[in-house]
Design a protein around this motif. Structure first.
Motif, PDB file in Angstrom:
ATOM      1  N   PHE A  84       9.186  -9.987  -7.997  1.00  0.00           N
ATOM      2  CA  PHE A  84       9.284  -8.821  -7.530  1.00  0.00           C
ATOM      3  C   PHE A  84       9.110  -8.666  -6.610  1.00  0.00           C
ATOM      4  O   PHE A  84       9.578  -8.057  -5.563  1.00  0.00           O
ATOM      5  CB  PHE A  84       8.134  -7.887  -8.363  1.00  0.00           C
ATOM      6  CG  PHE A  84       6.392  -9.084  -8.100  1.00  0.00           C
ATOM      7  CD1 PHE A  84       5.951  -9.268  -8.518  1.00  0.00           C
ATOM      8  CD2 PHE A  84       5.554  -8.664  -6.745  1.00  0.00           C
ATOM      9  CE1 PHE A  84       4.491 -10.112  -8.800  1.00  0.00           C
ATOM     10  CE2 PHE A  84       4.927  -9.362  -6.938  1.00  0.00           C
ATOM     11  CZ  PHE A  84       4.014  -9.679  -8.010  1.00  0.00           C
ATOM     12  N   PHE A  88      11.700  -6.250  -3.664  1.00  0.00           N
ATOM     13  CA  PHE A  88      11.345  -5.197  -2.641  1.00  0.00           C
ATOM     14  C   PHE A  88      11.735  -5.728  -1.760  1.00  0.00           C
ATOM     15  O   PHE A  88      12.157  -5.202  -0.236  1.00  0.00           O
ATOM     16  CB  PHE A  88       8.881  -5.250  -2.453  1.00  0.00           C
ATOM     17  CG  PHE A  88       8.602  -4.827  -3.342  1.00  0.00           C
ATOM     18  CD1 PHE A  88       9.123  -3.379  -3.950  1.00  0.00           C
ATOM     19  CD2 PHE A  88       7.879  -5.209  -4.179  1.00  0.00           C
ATOM     20  CE1 PHE A  88       8.782  -2.522  -5.182  1.00  0.00           C
ATOM     21  CE2 PHE A  88       7.153  -4.945  -5.239  1.00  0.00           C
ATOM     22  CZ  PHE A  88       7.441  -4.004  -5.990  1.00  0.00           C
ATOM     23  N   SER A  94       8.586   0.285  -1.278  1.00  0.00           N
ATOM     24  CA  SER A  94       9.024   1.490  -3.012  1.00  0.00           C
ATOM     25  C   SER A  94       8.653   2.716  -2.448  1.00  0.00           C
ATOM     26  O   SER A  94       8.130   3.636  -3.345  1.00  0.00           O
ATOM     27  CB  SER A  94       8.449   0.641  -3.939  1.00  0.00           C
ATOM     28  OG  SER A  94       6.791   0.854  -3.910  1.00  0.00           O
ATOM     29  N   ASN A  95       7.458   2.280  -1.059  1.00  0.00           N
ATOM     30  CA  ASN A  95       7.533   4.146  -1.604  1.00  0.00           C
ATOM     31  C   ASN A  95       7.552   4.788  -0.179  1.00  0.00           C
ATOM     32  O   ASN A  95       7.868   6.513  -0.008  1.00  0.00           O
ATOM     33  CB  ASN A  95       5.364   4.122  -0.827  1.00  0.00           C
ATOM     34  CG  ASN A  95       5.666   4.040   0.770  1.00  0.00           C
ATOM     35  OD1 ASN A  95       6.126   2.349   1.016  1.00  0.00           O
ATOM     36  ND2 ASN A  95       5.193   3.690   2.046  1.00  0.00           N
TER      37      ASN A  95
ATOM     38  N   ALA B 347       1.551   7.137   3.155  1.00  0.00           N
ATOM     39  CA  ALA B 347       0.986   6.238   3.652  1.00  0.00           C
ATOM     40  C   ALA B 347      -0.722   6.348   3.969  1.00  0.00           C
ATOM     41  O   ALA B 347       0.085   7.418   4.719  1.00  0.00           O
ATOM     42  CB  ALA B 347       1.668   5.560   3.741  1.00  0.00           C
ATOM     43  N   ARG B 427       1.866  -4.532  -3.834  1.00  0.00           N
ATOM     44  CA  ARG B 427       1.549  -3.119  -3.179  1.00  0.00           C
ATOM     45  C   ARG B 427       0.135  -2.690  -3.403  1.00  0.00           C
ATOM     46  O   ARG B 427      -0.403  -2.969  -4.268  1.00  0.00           O
ATOM     47  CB  ARG B 427       3.423  -2.617  -4.177  1.00  0.00           C
ATOM     48  CG  ARG B 427       4.284  -3.044  -4.202  1.00  0.00           C
ATOM     49  CD  ARG B 427       5.006  -1.927  -4.746  1.00  0.00           C
ATOM     50  NE  ARG B 427       5.061  -1.893  -6.144  1.00  0.00           N
ATOM     51  CZ  ARG B 427       5.300  -1.013  -6.939  1.00  0.00           C
ATOM     52  NH1 ARG B 427       6.000   0.169  -5.696  1.00  0.00           N
ATOM     53  NH2 ARG B 427       5.091  -1.568  -8.015  1.00  0.00           N
ATOM     54  N   ILE B 429       0.133   0.415  -1.363  1.00  0.00           N
ATOM     55  CA  ILE B 429      -0.033   1.837  -1.089  1.00  0.00           C
ATOM     56  C   ILE B 429       0.695   2.720  -2.190  1.00  0.00           C
ATOM     57  O   ILE B 429       0.242   4.004  -2.028  1.00  0.00           O
ATOM     58  CB  ILE B 429       1.366   1.834   0.495  1.00  0.00           C
ATOM     59  CG1 ILE B 429       1.340   1.033   1.392  1.00  0.00           C
ATOM     60  CG2 ILE B 429       1.605   3.474  -0.259  1.00  0.00           C
ATOM     61  CD1 ILE B 429       2.077   1.603   1.853  1.00  0.00           C
ATOM     62  N   PRO B 430       1.041   1.626  -3.542  1.00  0.00           N
ATOM     63  CA  PRO B 430       1.616   2.783  -4.144  1.00  0.00           C
ATOM     64  C   PRO B 430       0.203   2.842  -5.210  1.00  0.00           C
ATOM     65  O   PRO B 430      -0.386   4.840  -5.783  1.00  0.00           O
ATOM     66  CB  PRO B 430       2.703   2.224  -5.604  1.00  0.00           C
ATOM     67  CG  PRO B 430       3.183   1.291  -3.947  1.00  0.00           C
ATOM     68  CD  PRO B 430       2.471   1.234  -2.901  1.00  0.00           C
TER      69      PRO B 430
END
Lengths: 106, 555
Positions: A84, A88, A94-95, B347, B427, B429-430
């Motif tokens: 993964f 990215f 992804s955001n 974010a 991650r 932020i999500p």
């Protein structure tokens, strides 16, 4: 010391462009910013040739942090990294679908 | 605000010129990557996942409108139109090109800013209480001493190659808003029994893979002895901190291994040998620095402004925002106002160039052209007249900056995580976004009350997860992103490291898991008891049970 871990195949070679920082991929026509053009090494000899390209391009001050990434081909035959983290790296944050490769190359 | 003198100015310009030639030499091959890397890092240039990243120092979190406008311009011209405010009160740009960095550094130098010592094994940007100079509960504004430390530590010849990075945070207040106990050195301005002002120094705090709470090394250092004492302390660390293992190289490990008593004894022994600091600051220079931090000329105002009170009564949304986003100011009729950079679904800590300009303009109009950055990744207008708050709220609302969630469950600290960071393991932020959406209902947030959620995308803990009331740490588990939840952390004067509740969970399960923890609190809280107070009273057990129940249900 144990032997360095060999990247599973198939694999592509990616790096960051020294001057721009952008993620670049080694293709049959040299380095490209477009992940779809990445040359896919299906055999060990090609993978080793890719790695050698990475070392040479680093020495020529073109790229930094070049390494092989194992991939699977998606339904369109395009390479998708198996891990993964590199997914990215190839797509972008992804955001923020409006930024990175995902915004530029579909 | 502090203004550069001719030496500051020449020093920063020289560094830009040097970096410009360093980039040229890297491109020509005259500098190898191994040689260039530490040079770029010492100028704040990292290589992240998608691009370079430039970390700009915001000394003690204080910015002028002019500086913020310049950051907006840089974001627009050389980046993607936004920047990210960090837990160290800095600003990061995520997409600069190395070829443009010398230009960017020139633009920063134009407004007395730079990226020096925002990376590398040196003394980093000194952070401060965001309400420094305006808080009613303050002994003295800690920023003059932060500026003194900045000048003293910038390229300090002895402390430029420490075993590891070194972070200092300062506060002048009893209530710690600067997380000073989570820093290598925490400094608190205090007054002794004789009424003299000096400094209490804490050492050996830090987060990362080995979280530690800082310990008092000296209860009172007289003002004129501070640099000497710091020199003694830094020298002990520089000589005795480990250099064989970067994971054991921070001062917290040294303090932990030899004990605070022994560490103190060694510092005091070194201190006794020194006849003042090697690089002394004369009293004139101190006075010059201090003068820049003199409070602006406040108007004499009544403490209660009827129009402001009426606006609150007439407009519940405004009243809610005032309640969570304003902070008591030492001057009557004024307030310190926090602008949340945590609108639902965005974010945490990101601001667009357009938003930066709006804030810069509003600061100019309503806050003596001054802005603060908080380690919670929000912005502060420190000197706002109560009579102006309603107009400000409306203007902020138009820019998407009027979220009324400061200190509440959606005011989440989050590092950039694997969406940007090359070191991240998952991650962040999500996860923040999914929690913000889950708890978006403001009346519910207000019912839950003060609750700090802090998210890090790796063990380095830039998102301060260890000291979150609820901490979330993103890791990799069997090729997937996995999140470890901790409970009971605290970044204030009651500093505590959160405890792990159970095995890691996948991203999709995080909002429900947090919901379950909040549920335990709501079911057991006593009148007026906050989340963290309830955790302290109830202990981990009921929360752990709820957490594990959920994990079992999900399995």
């Amino acid at each position: 010391m144990s032997a360095p871990k060999q990247t599973p195949l198939p694999a592509i070679l990616l790096a960051n462009h020294l001057l721009d920082g952008d993620v670049v991929f080694f293709t049959p026509n040299g380095w490209s910013r477009d992940p779809r053009e990445a040359l896919v090494a299906e055999d060990r000899a090609t993978a080793e040739a890719l790695e050698a390209e990475g070392v040479a391009a680093f020495k020529r001050q073109e790229v930094v942090d070049a390494y092989l990434v194992d991939i699977t081909r998606d339904s369109h035959g395009l390479p998708v990294p198996n891990h993964f983290r590199e997914r990215f790296k190839v797509r972008g944050p992804s955001n923020r679908p409006d930024l990175g490769k995902q915004a530029e190359f579909v | 605000m502090y203004r550069y003198d001719e030496f500051d100015e020449a020093f920063v310009r020289d560094r830009v010129a040097q970096f410009r030639t360093q980039v040229e030499r890297r491109l020509s091959g005259a500098l190898t990557d191994d040689e260039f890397k530490p040079l770029r890092l010492k100028n704040g240039v990292y290589l992240q996942l998608h691009a370079y990243m430039l970390r700009i120092a915001v000394p003690y979190g204080t910015l002028s409108s002019r500086q913020l406008r310049q950051l907006a311009l840089i974001g627009e011209k050389y980046d993607r139109g936004y920047g990210h405010f960090t837990t160290r009160q800095n600003l990061q740009f995520n997409w600069p090109k190395l070829r443009d960095v010398p230009e960017i550094l020139d633009l920063l130098a134009d407004v007395e800013m730079h990226c020096i010592q925002t990376s590398g094994n040196c003394i980093r940007n000194v952070t401060a209480d965001q309400f420094a100079g305006v808080a009613a509960d303050e002994v003295e504004d800690p920023r003059p001493v932060a500026e003194l430390i900045r000048q003293w530590s910038s390229l300090h010849p002895e402390f430029d190659y420490l075993p590891r990075k070194f972070k200092i945070a300062v506060t002048g207040a009893q209530h710690d808003r600067a997380a000073i106990l989570a820093h290598d050195i925490g400094l608190r301005v205090v007054m002794n029994a004789a009424g003299e002002i000096g400094y209490e120094l804490m050492v050996g705090g830090g987060l990362g893979r080995t979280p530690m709470i800082g310990k008092v090394v000296r209860e009172f250092v007289p003002k004129d002895q501070l640099l000497t004492y710091l020199e003694a302390l830094m020298r002990v660390y520089n000589l005795e901190g480990r250099r064989d293992n970067k994971y054991k190289a921070r001062v917290k490990i040294l303090v932990h291994e030899i004990g605070i008593e022994e560490f103190r004894a060694r510092v005091e022994a070194e201190f006794a040998m020194l006849d003042g600091p090697s690089i002394p600051a004369d009293t004139e220079e101190l006075a010059r620095i201090t003068a820049y931090f003199a409070p602006p000329a406040y108007e004499k105002l009544p403490a209660i402004i009827p129009a402001f009170e009426a606006a609150k009564r007439a407009n519940p949304a405004f009243a809610a925002w005032v309640e969570s986003n304003t902070f008591p100011h030492r001057a009557p009729g004024y307030t310190a106002l926090t602008i949340s950079l945590k609108p639902i679904g965005k974010a945490p800590g990101d601001a667009t160039s357009e938003q930066m300009r709006v804030v810069a303009d509003l600061a100019e109009r309503y806050s003596h052209a001054e802005i603060r950055v908080t380690h919670h990744q929000n912005l502060v207008l420190p000197h706002v007249k109560q009579a102006d708050i309603f107009a400000l709220w409306q203007a902020l609302g138009e820019a998407g900056l009027a979220e009324a969630n400061v200190g509440l469950i959606t005011d989440i600290i989050s590092c950039p995580g694997l969406d940007y960071c090359a070191l991240a393991t998952a991650r962040s932020i999500p996860i923040a976004q999914s929690l913000q959406k889950r708890f978006a209902d403001l009346s519910r947030q207000r019912d839950i009350g003060p609750l700090n959620v802090k998210i890090s995308g790796c063990i380095n803990a830039c998102g301060h997860h260890h000291v979150g009331h609820i901490g979330i740490l993103g890791l990799e588990k069997r090729g997937e992103e996995s999140y470890q939840i901790t409970l009971g952390g605290d970044a204030t004067e009651n500093a505590a490291i959160g405890e792990i509740l159970g095995p890691g969970i996948v991203a999709e399960e995080v909002p429900a898991a947090i919901e379950r923890l909040v549920g335990v609190y709501l079911a057991h809280r006593k009148d007026g008891e906050t989340f963290i107070e309830a955790v302290r009273r109830l202990g981990l057990a009921p929360f752990k049970a709820a957490f594990l129940q959920e994990a079992a249900d999900a399995a």
